[in-house]
Design a protein around this motif. Structure first.
Motif, PDB file in Angstrom:
ATOM      1  N   ASP A 106      14.272   2.349  -6.439  1.00 46.68           N
ATOM      2  CA  ASP A 106      14.188   1.060  -5.749  1.00 46.68           C
ATOM      3  C   ASP A 106      13.491   0.089  -6.691  1.00 46.68           C
ATOM      4  O   ASP A 106      12.267  -0.015  -6.699  1.00 46.68           O
ATOM      5  N   PRO A 107      14.252  -0.632  -7.526  1.00 45.54           N
ATOM      6  CA  PRO A 107      13.642  -1.465  -8.557  1.00 45.54           C
ATOM      7  C   PRO A 107      12.627  -2.474  -8.029  1.00 45.54           C
ATOM      8  O   PRO A 107      11.679  -2.820  -8.730  1.00 45.54           O
ATOM      9  N   GLN A 108      12.808  -2.930  -6.794  1.00 49.52           N
ATOM     10  CA  GLN A 108      11.875  -3.901  -6.212  1.00 49.52           C
ATOM     11  C   GLN A 108      10.797  -3.249  -5.350  1.00 49.52           C
ATOM     12  O   GLN A 108       9.943  -3.946  -4.787  1.00 49.52           O
ATOM     13  N   LEU A 109      10.848  -1.926  -5.224  1.00 46.01           N
ATOM     14  CA  LEU A 109       9.908  -1.183  -4.368  1.00 46.01           C
ATOM     15  C   LEU A 109       9.870  -1.758  -2.954  1.00 46.01           C
ATOM     16  O   LEU A 109       8.811  -1.902  -2.333  1.00 46.01           O
ATOM     17  N   ARG A 110      11.047  -2.041  -2.436  1.00 47.09           N
ATOM     18  CA  ARG A 110      11.125  -2.645  -1.106  1.00 47.09           C
ATOM     19  C   ARG A 110      10.731  -1.684  -0.003  1.00 47.09           C
ATOM     20  O   ARG A 110      10.401  -2.120   1.107  1.00 47.09           O
ATOM     21  N   PHE A 111      10.769  -0.380  -0.282  1.00 49.44           N
ATOM     22  CA  PHE A 111      10.401   0.582   0.753  1.00 49.44           C
ATOM     23  C   PHE A 111       8.883   0.665   0.942  1.00 49.44           C
ATOM     24  O   PHE A 111       8.407   1.282   1.906  1.00 49.44           O
ATOM     25  N   LEU A 112       8.130   0.058   0.030  1.00 49.57           N
ATOM     26  CA  LEU A 112       6.676   0.014   0.180  1.00 49.57           C
ATOM     27  C   LEU A 112       6.272  -1.258   0.912  1.00 49.57           C
ATOM     28  O   LEU A 112       6.750  -2.341   0.598  1.00 49.57           O
ATOM     29  N   ARG A 113       5.388  -1.102   1.891  1.00 46.60           N
ATOM     30  CA  ARG A 113       4.895  -2.232   2.661  1.00 46.60           C
ATOM     31  C   ARG A 113       3.373  -2.321   2.523  1.00 46.60           C
ATOM     32  O   ARG A 113       2.689  -1.295   2.543  1.00 46.60           O
ATOM     33  N   PRO A 114       2.838  -3.530   2.389  1.00 42.22           N
ATOM     34  CA  PRO A 114       1.378  -3.653   2.307  1.00 42.22           C
ATOM     35  C   PRO A 114       0.705  -3.121   3.561  1.00 42.22           C
ATOM     36  O   PRO A 114       1.193  -3.333   4.674  1.00 42.22           O
ATOM     37  N   VAL A 115      -0.372  -2.409   3.367  1.00 39.58           N
ATOM     38  CA  VAL A 115      -1.195  -1.942   4.489  1.00 39.58           C
ATOM     39  C   VAL A 115      -2.370  -2.904   4.602  1.00 39.58           C
ATOM     40  O   VAL A 115      -3.203  -2.995   3.696  1.00 39.58           O
ATOM     41  N   ALA A 116      -2.405  -3.610   5.694  1.00 37.08           N
ATOM     42  CA  ALA A 116      -3.429  -4.643   5.865  1.00 37.08           C
ATOM     43  C   ALA A 116      -4.795  -4.006   6.105  1.00 37.08           C
ATOM     44  O   ALA A 116      -4.960  -3.178   6.988  1.00 37.08           O
ATOM     45  N   THR A 127     -18.140  -1.497  11.815  1.00 41.76           N
ATOM     46  CA  THR A 127     -17.070  -1.310  10.844  1.00 41.76           C
ATOM     47  C   THR A 127     -17.208  -2.319   9.702  1.00 41.76           C
ATOM     48  O   THR A 127     -17.550  -3.482   9.918  1.00 41.76           O
ATOM     49  N   GLU A 128     -16.959  -1.858   8.485  1.00 40.13           N
ATOM     50  CA  GLU A 128     -16.946  -2.741   7.321  1.00 40.13           C
ATOM     51  C   GLU A 128     -15.541  -2.771   6.728  1.00 40.13           C
ATOM     52  O   GLU A 128     -14.845  -1.756   6.691  1.00 40.13           O
ATOM     53  N   GLU A 129     -15.127  -3.934   6.239  1.00 39.75           N
ATOM     54  CA  GLU A 129     -13.789  -4.145   5.697  1.00 39.75           C
ATOM     55  C   GLU A 129     -13.861  -4.302   4.180  1.00 39.75           C
ATOM     56  O   GLU A 129     -14.614  -5.132   3.674  1.00 39.75           O
ATOM     57  N   PHE A 130     -13.076  -3.487   3.478  1.00 36.65           N
ATOM     58  CA  PHE A 130     -13.073  -3.524   2.019  1.00 36.65           C
ATOM     59  C   PHE A 130     -11.730  -3.944   1.439  1.00 36.65           C
ATOM     60  O   PHE A 130     -11.576  -4.008   0.224  1.00 36.65           O
ATOM     61  N   GLY A 131     -10.751  -4.205   2.302  1.00 36.74           N
ATOM     62  CA  GLY A 131      -9.419  -4.502   1.799  1.00 36.74           C
ATOM     63  C   GLY A 131      -9.193  -5.933   1.391  1.00 36.74           C
ATOM     64  O   GLY A 131      -8.175  -6.246   0.776  1.00 36.74           O
ATOM     65  N   ASP A 132     -10.116  -6.836   1.696  1.00 38.72           N
ATOM     66  CA  ASP A 132      -9.895  -8.254   1.395  1.00 38.72           C
ATOM     67  C   ASP A 132     -10.822  -8.763   0.301  1.00 38.72           C
ATOM     68  O   ASP A 132     -11.136  -9.952   0.235  1.00 38.72           O
ATOM     69  N   LEU A 133     -11.264  -7.868  -0.583  1.00 36.49           N
ATOM     70  CA  LEU A 133     -12.081  -8.295  -1.711  1.00 36.49           C
ATOM     71  C   LEU A 133     -11.215  -8.987  -2.759  1.00 36.49           C
ATOM     72  O   LEU A 133     -10.002  -8.782  -2.816  1.00 36.49           O
ATOM     73  N   PRO A 134     -11.803  -9.819  -3.609  1.00 37.21           N
ATOM     74  CA  PRO A 134     -11.038 -10.345  -4.738  1.00 37.21           C
ATOM     75  C   PRO A 134     -10.422  -9.205  -5.546  1.00 37.21           C
ATOM     76  O   PRO A 134     -10.944  -8.084  -5.571  1.00 37.21           O
ATOM     77  N   ALA A 135      -9.337  -9.498  -6.229  1.00 39.49           N
ATOM     78  CA  ALA A 135      -8.568  -8.430  -6.860  1.00 39.49           C
ATOM     79  C   ALA A 135      -9.289  -7.799  -8.045  1.00 39.49           C
ATOM     80  O   ALA A 135      -9.256  -6.584  -8.218  1.00 39.49           O
ATOM     81  N   ALA A 136      -9.907  -8.592  -8.891  1.00 41.09           N
ATOM     82  CA  ALA A 136     -10.389  -8.073 -10.168  1.00 41.09           C
ATOM     83  C   ALA A 136     -11.904  -8.148 -10.274  1.00 41.09           C
ATOM     84  O   ALA A 136     -12.534  -9.041  -9.715  1.00 41.09           O
ATOM     85  N   PRO A 137     -12.501  -7.219 -11.017  1.00 43.24           N
ATOM     86  CA  PRO A 137     -13.918  -7.331 -11.320  1.00 43.24           C
ATOM     87  C   PRO A 137     -14.146  -8.433 -12.345  1.00 43.24           C
ATOM     88  O   PRO A 137     -13.239  -8.783 -13.094  1.00 43.24           O
ATOM     89  N   PRO A 138     -15.343  -9.000 -12.417  1.00 44.39           N
ATOM     90  CA  PRO A 138     -16.512  -8.621 -11.634  1.00 44.39           C
ATOM     91  C   PRO A 138     -16.608  -9.315 -10.278  1.00 44.39           C
ATOM     92  O   PRO A 138     -17.522  -9.033  -9.512  1.00 44.39           O
TER      93      PRO A 138
END
Length: 509
Positions: A106-116, A127-138
Motif C-alpha cells: 500500500d504505497p500510501q499506507l492508507r490502511f493505517l489510521r491515526p490513533v488519537a 489521566t495524563e495525555e502524551f499524544g499531543d506533544l510537539p513532534a520533535a525534541p527538544p
C-alpha cells in the motif's frame, strides 16, 4: 508543529541514512537460494527484499498463520468467526524500515489510521495525555515538563540532574559501557523523581518492552527513551491498521513475495540445520528438507535457542552463536492478551488506546470496536464492544483466564462503567516469547551476521548498530540480513534508515 520540526532539524533530529543500499544490479546476477525460518515481521521483511532482488526464497513458518507476535488468526464465536490479533501494536511514524516494507502492499499506507491521543491511566492520579506533544525534541521534552502535572519546578530542583543526563545523552557505545550493568529500576531510583512522575512518565514506558524495570538494563531504557522521544522528529504519535493484521498485512505481503517468485509455507516447523557442500539444508519436523545457500533465522529467542541446540553443525561453525544462546534464549517475563466481547459499551469519550500504570497486571487497553472494521461491525449489530486488555510482563504460572479477570477488575477501577458489562465471549492467552534485555546482556547479544557462513539472524531481540525497537527492529534486522546475502551474491542492497544516532547531549568522540 512546524516550529518543532524546524528546531529538531537544526539539531539533526531527522531521518538518518544507515545504509544507502545499491552496490549492484537490481537483481542478483546468478541463481541464489535462501530459506527464511519464521514468518513474522523480521522474516517477511527479509523475504520481501530477497524475492524482489531475484533470490529464490522460501519462508517456513511453524504456526498455521503468519505474523508472530503481530499475527492474527480466526476465532469462532457463538455468532460467527472473527479475526483475533496477538495484541495491539502501535505503528509509530519513525518506523521507517517497517513502513518501507508495508509500502510494497500500500504505497500510501492508507490502511493505517491515526490513533488519537496517548493517555496514561492511573487509579491514584488523573489521566495524563502524551499524544499531543510537539513532534520533535527538544520542544517535546520542554512541553512535557511544562504541561505534565507529574513533574513541577520544585520536583526538578530536587532531581539528581547528574543521574538524569544519560537519558539525554544516548551513545551507542558509551551508554552500554556505562549503564548496561545497572537495572532500569536502579537508574530510576537514582533520579529521585516523585512517585507520580516515575509511574506516569517512566514505568509505563519501560513495561512496553515486555520487561520489568527491575530486570531490564538501564542502557536499554535509555536507548528506547531516545528512540521514542528524544531522537526522532515524528513525535509520539502513531497509527494502527483499520483491518485485522491478516487482512491488512500478512495476506498482501504473502502475495507480494509469491509474485516475485518466492514461497511462503505455514505449518512448517523447522527442527534442525545441516551443512551441505553448497550451503545449508533446513530440515522440518515432518522430514522435508530445503536446500539453500543462505538461511535467515527470524524466530523468537526460545525457538532460536532450541533450533541452534538441535543443529550440531553450528557447534563447530558458529561457536559464538552457540555460546550466546543460554542467555539470549531465556525470554522476558510472560505476557497476556485478553479480548472481551461485551454486551455494552464504555463511555464514548474513552480513547481507542490507553496505557495503564500502577495496576498489578493491566498495562494497556484497546477499544477494537472503534479501531478495526470487523469488530466495529460486530458492535454495531449487537450494541456491544470489543475490548482488548494487555499485560506486558505478568506474574508467571497464572492461567490466562484468571489473568484476564484480574485485568478486567483493574480496568473497572479506572473506568467504572466496565463493572456493569457482561462478557459474551473471552479469548485469552499467555505466552513468553518476547526478548529479555537483562543487565549486562548487551555484549553477548547476537548480531545479524553470525560466525557461520550463510547464517543470519533477525528479530526484535537481535542487536543493531543503530537505534531501533520492537516492530522496527524486527523489520530492520530482516532487511539487514537480506542485504548481507545480496551483497555476497552481487546484487543491489535495500536502503536502511534510522533516527538520529546520538542523543541531544551525547559527547562526540
Amino acid at each position: 508543529m512546524a516550529l518543532s520540526r524546524l528546531a529538531g532539524r537544526l539539531l539533526g533530529v531527522r531521518r538518518h541514512l544507515v545504509d544507502p543500499g545499491g552496490g549492484g544490479p537490481p537483481r542478483v546476477p546468478r541463481p541464489v537460494t535462501a530459506v527464511v525460518v519464521g514468518g513474522g515481521i523480521a522474516g517477511m521483511s527479509a523475504a520481501v527484499v530477497l524475492a524482489e532482488r531475484g533470490v529464490r526464497v522460501t519462508v517456513l513458518e511453524s504456526s498455521p498463520t503468519l505474523g508472530g507476535r503481530a499475527g492474527a488468526w480466526p476465532e469462532r464465536l457463538a455468532d460467527g468467526v472473527q479475526q483475533v490479533e496477538h495484541g495491539f501494536h502501535a505503528f509509530f511514524r519513525q518506523y521507517y524500515n517497517w513502513r518501507a516494507i508495508l509500502r510494497r502492499i500500500d504505497p500510501q499506507l492508507r490502511f493505517l489510521r491515526p490513533v488519537a491521543g496517548y493517555p496514561i491511566l492511573a487509579e491514584r492520579w488523573p489521566t495524563e495525555e502524551f499524544g499531543d506533544l510537539p513532534a520533535a525534541p527538544p520542544l517535546n521534552l520542554l512541553a512535557l515538563l511544562a504541561r505534565s502535572p507529574s513533574l513541577r519546578l520544585p520536583d526538578l530542583r530536587r532531581m539528581n540532574r547528574d543521574a538524569a543526563l544519560p537519558l539525554l545523552g544516548y551513545h551507542p557505545v558509551r551508554t552500554y559501557a556505562e549503564l548496561d550493568g545497572t537495572t532500569a529500576g536502579e537508574l530510576l531510583d537514582s533520579l529521585r523523581l516523585p512517585d507520580r512522575a516515575r509511574a506516569m512518565l517512566f514505568e509505563v514506558f519501560s513495561h512496553s518492552f515486555f520487561n520489568h524495570e527491575s530486570e531490564m538494563s538501564a542502557a536499554e531504557l535509555v536507548a528506547q527513551f531516545h528512540f521514542y522521544l528524544l531522537g526522532n522528529g515524528e513525535g509520539l504519535a502513531f497509527d494502527a491498521p483499520d483491518e485485522d493484521y491478516a487482512t491488512a498485512i500478512w495476506t498482501p505481503l504473502t502475495r507480494h513475495v509469491e509474485r516475485h517468485g518466492g514461497r511462503v509455507l505455514t505449518g512448517a516447523a523447522v527442527g534442525a540445520l545441516h551443512r551441505t557442500d553448497g550451503g545449508w539444508r533446513v530440515l522440518t519436523d515432518d522430514g522435508v528438507g530445503y536446500e539453500a545457500g543462505h538461511v535467515v533465522l527470524a524466530v523468537d529467542p526460545p525457538a532460536l535457542a532450541a533450533l541452534v541446540g538441535a543443529s550440531p553443525a553450528l557447534a563447530e561453525l558458529a561457536p559464538r552463536l552457540v555460546a550466546a544462546m543460554p542467555a539470549f534464549g531465556a525470554p522476558g517475563p510472560p505476557y497476556t492478551v485478553a479480548r472481551y466481547w461485551f454486551d455494552g459499551d464504555v463511555r464514548p469519550d474513552r480513547s481507542v488506546f490507553s496505557g495503564v500504570t500502577r495496576q498489578s497486571t493491566l498495562d494497556s487497553v484497546t477499544l477494537y470496536h472503534r479501531l478495526e472494521r470487523e469488530p466495529r461491525g460486530w458492535a454495531e449489530r449487537t450494541g456491544g464492544s470489543v475490548i482488548e486488555l494487555h499485560a506486558y510482563a505478568c506474574e508467571p504460572g497464572v492461567p490466562a483466564a484468571e489473568l484476564a479477570e484480574r485485568m478486567r477488575g483493574e480496568l473497572a477501577t479506572l473506568w467504572p462503567e466496565v463493572a456493569g458489562l457482561s462478557a459474551r465471549e473471552l479469548r485469552a492467552r499467555v505466552e513468553a516469547r518476547a526478548p529479555a534485555f537483562p543487565p549486562g546482556g548487551h555484549a553477548g547479544r547476537p548480531r545479524v551476521r553470525t560466525d557461520a557462513d550463510g547464517i543470519y539472524l533477525a528479530g526484535d531481540g537481535v542487536a543493531t548498530e543503530f537505534p531501533s525497537a520492537l516492530m522496527e527492529r524486527a523489520a530492520a534486522t530482516g532487511i539487514v540480513a537480506a542485504n548481507h546475502i545480496l551483497r555476497a551474491e552481487g546484487g543491489a542492497a535495500e536502503p536502511v534508515h534510522s533516527i538520529r544516532p546520538l542523543g541531544l547531549f551525547a559527547r562526540r568522540p
